[in-house]
Design a protein around this motif. Structure first.
Motif, short mmCIF file in Angstrom:
data_model
loop_
_atom_site.label_atom_id
_atom_site.label_comp_id
_atom_site.label_asym_id
_atom_site.label_seq_id
_atom_site.Cartn_x
_atom_site.Cartn_y
_atom_site.Cartn_z
N UNK A 167 45.04 37.50 45.81
CA UNK A 167 44.04 38.49 45.39
C UNK A 167 44.35 39.86 45.98
N UNK B 248 47.38 41.29 44.21
CA UNK B 248 47.03 41.73 42.85
C UNK B 248 46.33 43.08 42.90
N UNK B 249 45.42 43.22 43.85
CA UNK B 249 44.63 44.45 43.88
C UNK B 249 45.44 45.66 44.33
N UNK B 250 46.33 45.48 45.29
CA UNK B 250 47.05 46.66 45.77
C UNK B 250 48.38 46.90 45.06
N UNK C 260 49.32 40.33 39.11
CA UNK C 260 48.60 39.10 39.38
C UNK C 260 49.62 37.97 39.50
N UNK D 206 42.47 30.51 39.66
CA UNK D 206 41.83 31.74 40.15
C UNK D 206 40.31 31.65 40.00
#
Lengths: 458, 458
Positions: free
Chosen positions: B376, B379-381, B385, B428
């Motif tokens: 997670x 994926x965010x930074x 994904x 997920x």
């Protein structure tokens, strides 16, 4: 096999990412008609739009004059994650078709949102953040735009409320989970959280929702939640501005390798991809510096350009948004349920509508089984499983290349491959099982949609 | 932000794609133990393997001496579609962690199969075609390997029969449809088409299948269908050979930009990705030219390296394949049902097993919720994904980078990002809903698996 002296995939250096967006309106002799207020029928002003949209984005929406707008460093920094996107020489497709044409495609699917939508999402999130807002709201259908916005908001640590058409929320849980992984809240629409949602649920207890309803909910929440604004992934001038990055990179790659396109092809729903891809080429055309054949491709089941009316109409079925002058099938028009491939919007970007009206580009419609035929062929020879939307452009590119085969012309064709189809396998399954059907609306079907278009002459 | 003078994403020029694979066995002082015949316990010969495997691939399997094997032009031509893959400087991750470490990842997910599996699939399909075969058979669990093979076979117009574990066939219809779009036949396993399938269906009428059973079906069909052979996506020496393209490109990018890795990290199921990524670095280490810390990362619920035995064991639960000397949990071992993230194989590549046994690399195991936490965050930074498998390597890379934060060391860490997680959103979803749990097998659980390992001392 590679008949030109260019790499199979052209990756510009990251220093060659364009540093400004290009605003094609600056070069248009006839500017796109302004958004108007549905009550007063007056052009929407900056102040009219402030309750719903971010300030800087309104400025971009209204700016018909500035040709180049600098891309802020923070956005360029994010673009580096997945840009420059490759311009690929489709040598395997050329060989399979046996065409003398040279085919290139600009591929925007190599990012987790799976499409070009991220180009505008990150810009809109940035301006919201810069304005000190807490978050943004939006609607999403299949989920490409919602995913892109969730990624963008996560990057800038901005709240993100997505209203997802209920049927997609339930039937496409994967996209929903991608959005949630990026920290977005995803609410099936119609919900019980909004006035309009409660109203619709009361009137139609078993409704599976619609994009129009989701828009209305997202706008209501933006207008009534402190520190929130509404954002949109297509149709608007600002979106085409941000998406010009696609065309600018394409043009830079062409210039670097001496590629001279004759034909430029893009799929068209609301116009975000097509408008972005063609913008610098259209600019040259408008300034009389070069000529290109530019083709918009739309589904035969939702033929805004090819069979729509050029008129002021509501942008949403809920009539909460301003009205736009555009090619439209009427805001009540809903494509046939058998239509699987996206591009379902009843209207079209005002910019593209004006350019089409002025004869600067052409449009054609294609039927969905022929679109999936093209998609399958492309997937097999070029190794990328395309989004159904993108496959409309593939269909037209193949058709043009086959014409060249007949005439012997060595045209250079560029098309936009907007994204991947990994979340659209239900549609592919229908095609693989030979149960996909075509539907072309009759004149009577269209007449019903046209009846809802208000009679406004400005 | 970018502390090194390197691009954010390093794309080698397509002319810099390595023209040979590297066979790390040539530099190993202790060669990996040979596959043995389960009946005679003698090393499998070329002739022993011919009924099941393609001739050229058997040669590669048995070749412990040739360091560089030329990649045929037809394969290089296909590699151009999605290679060179980017080596990305994880500047956003570094910033989020506040680490002095430099983190890079080699991303293999930018192709429709979604993983590195395509590197070997295209090679195996090519040699099958060159031998004049009609097609190949294989098994697939989650479907990455099956998808890759379907793409490869489609490119060379070769038949492709995939036996897909029944539970995945039903619960992961998307991957199934990708394979069908590429023209593969996909059969839920156990099927009624094979002797072993009918037997298992008779004994266990409601079984949802297993990888072991699917392997047995695929091998049976290959051996009994004229012009067909069986192919496998991991574990085998030939697969690690083909996957060396990952490491060779990584090394070339490092050399081009003066990047000197200290730590190299890869997830390990059967070993195809890890073996490929580390091969040229391990070669330098074996030849005494350089030293690297090499870390295999495996799930705590399927800990072949960290808690397995180094012994001859069956490669499949059905015992139809030859036996391999490897770190194994026993061919009867099945990871807990709560384990979502791939890497479920009971054994490990013989090459990697030998290298680990000889102290040339280390291994660690990680629990799945911490893996999804890392996924997670990544994926965010970093905007990608990841596949749950790949996220095991991300977890370890983050842990190493955080150690550097404590010690102040400016280490350079490279990890393999094998693929994307678009088809793994059910896992997920569990993580997003906070219902994901961890399970570490007890010593008693492992003892049951160990009990099935035959007692062979060669």
């Amino acid at each position: 096999m590679n008949k030109l002296d260019v790499p199979y995939k052209i990756y510009l250096d990251e220093k060659e990412i364009p540093s400004s967006w290009y605003n094609v309106r600056a070069d248009m002799k006839t500017k796109p008609a302004p958004l108007i207020h549905p009550g007063t029928l007056k052009p929407m002003t900056f102040e009219d739009m402030r309750p719903v949209f971010c300030d800087e984005l309104i400025k971009q929406e209204l700016d018909n004059d500035t040709a180049y707008i600098k891309i802020p460093d923070e956005i360029l920094n994010f673009y580096k994650m997945y840009r420059p996107s490759p311009l690929t020489h489709a040598v395997f497709l050329e060989e399979a078709l046996g065409t003398p044409a040279h085919i290139f495609y600009k591929f925007e699917g190599n990012n987790t949102s799976g499409s070009h939508k991220l180009n505008s999402a990150i810009a809109q999130a940035y301006y919201a953040k810069k304005q000190g807002l807490k978050g943004v709201t939006t609607e999403t259908g299949a989920g490409q735009w919602g995913t892109a916005l969730a990624m963008a908001c996560s990057f800038f640590k901005l709240g993100c409320k997505v209203y997802m058409v209920k049927v997609s929320y339930e039937q496409k849980p994967f996209r929903r989970e991608v959005m949630r992984t990026y920290g977005a809240s995803v609410t099936p629409s119609p919900s019980m959280e909004t006035e309009i949602g409660r109203k619709i649920n009361a009137e139609h207890p078993n409704t599976t929702g619609s994009l129009g309803c989701a828009i209305s909910e997202a706008v209501e929440v933006a207008a009534s939640t402190e520190g929130y604004r509404y954002v949109l992934g297509s149709v608007l001038n600002q979106v085409l501005l941000h998406q010009s990055i696609i065309g600018l990179e394409t043009k830079a790659a062409c210039d670097k390798y001496g590629i001279k396109p004759d034909v430029i092809i893009g799929c068209a729903g609301g116009g975000s991809n097509l408008g972005g891809l063609i913008s610098p080429f259209m600019g040259e055309k408008l300034r009389g510096e070069a000529d290109y054949q530019i083709i918009a491709v739309e589904p035969a089941s939702c033929p805004s350009f090819t069979r729509g009316k050029f008129a002021y109409d509501f942008c949403d079925t809920g009539k909460v948004c301003p009205m736009a002058k555009m090619y439209t099938l009427g805001h009540d028009f809903i494509p046939s349920a058998n239509h699987a491939g996206g591009l379902r919007y009843h209207g079209m970007s005002s910019i593209l509508s004006q350019l089409y009206h002025d004869g600067l580009m052409e449009a054609r419609s294609v039927e969905q089984t022929s679109v999936f035929e093209a998609a399958e062929m492309f997937a097999r020879v070029e190794g990328i499983l395309p989004a159904p939307e993108s496959a409309h452009a593939i269909r037209a590119a193949i058709d043009e290349a086959l014409k060249c085969k007949q005439t012997g012309e060595e045209k250079t064709i560029i098309f936009g491959l907007t994204g991947t189809g990994y979340f659209d396998m239900v549609a592919y399954e229908k095609y693989n099982d030979h149960v996909m059907t075509d539907y072309i609306p009759t004149d009577e079907d269209l007449a019903k949609g046209f009846a809802g278009i208000p009679n406004i002459n400005l």
